[in-house]
Design an enzyme around this catalytic site. Structure first.
Site, PDB file in Angstrom:
ATOM      1  CB  CYS A   1      16.319  -1.349  33.922  1.00  0.00           C
ATOM      2  SG  CYS A   1      14.543  -1.056  34.000  1.00  0.00           S
TER       3      CYS A   1
ATOM      4  CG  HIS B   1      15.401   4.255  33.929  1.00  0.00           C
ATOM      5  ND1 HIS B   1      16.416   3.671  33.198  1.00  0.00           N
ATOM      6  CD2 HIS B   1      14.776   3.224  34.580  1.00  0.00           C
ATOM      7  CE1 HIS B   1      16.406   2.355  33.390  1.00  0.00           C
ATOM      8  NE2 HIS B   1      15.420   2.059  34.214  1.00  0.00           N
TER       9      HIS B   1
ATOM     10  CB  CYS C   1      17.105  -2.841  40.310  1.00  0.00           C
ATOM     11  SG  CYS C   1      16.202  -1.365  39.785  1.00  0.00           S
TER      12      CYS C   1
END
Length: 403
Positions: free
Chosen positions: A91, A359, A389
């Site tokens: 991510c 996202h 994260c």
């Protein structure tokens, strides 16, 4: 050491990452080209204008496979003399691409880079790559692997966050995102996606639900309770790792977790000489970068230790940071960050986040960095920190300051 500056940042709108989403017919390469072309046109990037394109992407399979960065360059109007390299830090891939570019510039390996990332989650669904961390028993069992949703619920359980707190944060994210769009705060950065006829396919973030309230969120069932408590029973794995917990409190659902979307973002990074050559004024200096590995089961706590690391290594206090962008992968991730540093929520994700707007995995790091830069300028603040994260237990962070 040579300074690295941000000269420009762009992103596409985020489209619903489903077959009925506006960007489903646009491949990751074409979506990347939209962002790359915007940087080229806005900054007159002719010929071998930058040393490389460093491009983040998470699910590197199918049409997102091979070296998507080079494919994106060839799909764009950039000169073919510019190479490309794809990276994957899950991510944080988009932010890590920027950090790598900045550190290349600092080390003298070229005057300028384009960095960012892309994810077409409608065309290349998350998990299609079948990574060993999840499917190889010899690795998964030894590391107490659980899916990220379970990890988010472990954070909520460990640090005492309730469903109402998570839902309230989600409602606020939606409110802030709607207000930011209404106030045209993304105009400097967002470039529309158009078809071959020049007609706009998508001009605004498609995933937002500005009418979201506590009542509508209260009607949603926890998304990860079934997989945790019944089959395949990931709660038992978590409780083996953390025996001090009596049970896992499942508070996360579709409304207080990040949205699955398509999107791309690109940042122009360079030294002073790049700006002089192109006649550009830097918007911010990349002050420092950091990354760290963390517990792979609870997994999503990385923003806390990586922020501690970047502050410690640079002699900075948390109070020296004016604004924060902490990716809203799940509500508990941001709540844990604010709890750990006692940060005022009015300084965190002030224009909403991934719960409201989505996202797109490989792009989000570059997206939130651009959002942070725009907001520092809009609110006349000086120093900002972006952090995410990362799956399998990692964290990444970047501190920028206006110049």
């Amino acid at each position: 050491m040579t300074e690295a500056y941000i000269y420009d940042a762009v992103r596409t709108p985020r489209g619903k990452g489903r077959k009925d989403g506006s960007l489903h017919e646009v491949s990751a390469a074409r979506l990347s080209a939209v962002a790359l072309n915007a940087l080229k046109d806005r900054n007159n990037l002719e010929g071998h204008a930058v040393e490389d394109v460093i491009w983040g992407n998470v699910t590197q399979v199918g049409e997102q496979g091979a070296c998507l960065a080079r494919t994106a360059v060839l799909a764009s109007d950039l000169d073919e003399s510019i190479p490309g390299v794809s990276i994957n830090r899950f991510c944080a891939s988009g932010l890590e691409a920027v950090n790598m570019a900045a550190n290349q510039v600092r080390g003298g390996a070229g005057d300028g880079y384009i960095a960012g990332g892309v994810e077409s989650m409608s065309r290349t669904p998350m998990g299609m790559d079948g990574g060993a961390i999840a499917v190889d028993p010899s690795i998964a069992i030894d590391n107490y692997f659980v899916p990220q949703g379970i990890s988010a619920d472990i954070i909520a359980t460990e640090y005492g966050f309730t469903r109402d707190q998570a839902d309230a944060m989600a409602v606020e994210s939606q409110r802030r995102a709607a207000e930011a769009w209404a106030d045209n705060r993304f105009d400097k950065t967002v470039v529309p996606v158009k078809d071959v006829n020049g007609l706009t396919i998508l001009g605004t973030d498609e995933y937002m639900r500005p009418g979201t309230d506590m009542q509508s969120l209260g009607s949603l069932n926890p998304s990860f309770q079934q997989m945790g408590e019944v089959m395949p029973g990931f709660d038992n794995i978590a409780l083996l790792k953390y025996p001090h917990l009596e049970r896992i409190n499942h508070i996360h659902h579709a409304g207080n977790s990040s949205g699955i979307v398509d999107g791309a973002a690109a940042v122009l990074i360079g030294n002073k000489e790049l700006g002089e050559k192109l006649g550009l004024k830097p918007r911010a200096r990349i002050h420092s970068t950091a990354k760290i590995g963390t517990d792979p089961t609870i997994m999503l706590t990385g923003p806390v230790p990586v922020t501690e690391k970047i502050l410690r290594e640079n002699g900075i206090e948390i109070g020296d940071i004016d604004l924060f962008e902490v990716n809203e992968a799940f509500a508990s991730v941001v709540m844990r960050f604010e709890q750990a540093f006692d940060v005022d929520h009015d300084k965190v994700n002030v224009n909403g986040g991934s719960i409201a707007m989505g996202h797109p995995l490989g792009a989000t790091g570059a997206i939130i960095l651009g959002t942070l830069l725009d907001e520092l300028e809009r609110s006349d603040k000086e120093v900002g920190l972006a952090t995410l994260c990362i799956g399998s237990g990692m964290g990444a962070a970047t501190i920028i300051e206006r110049v």
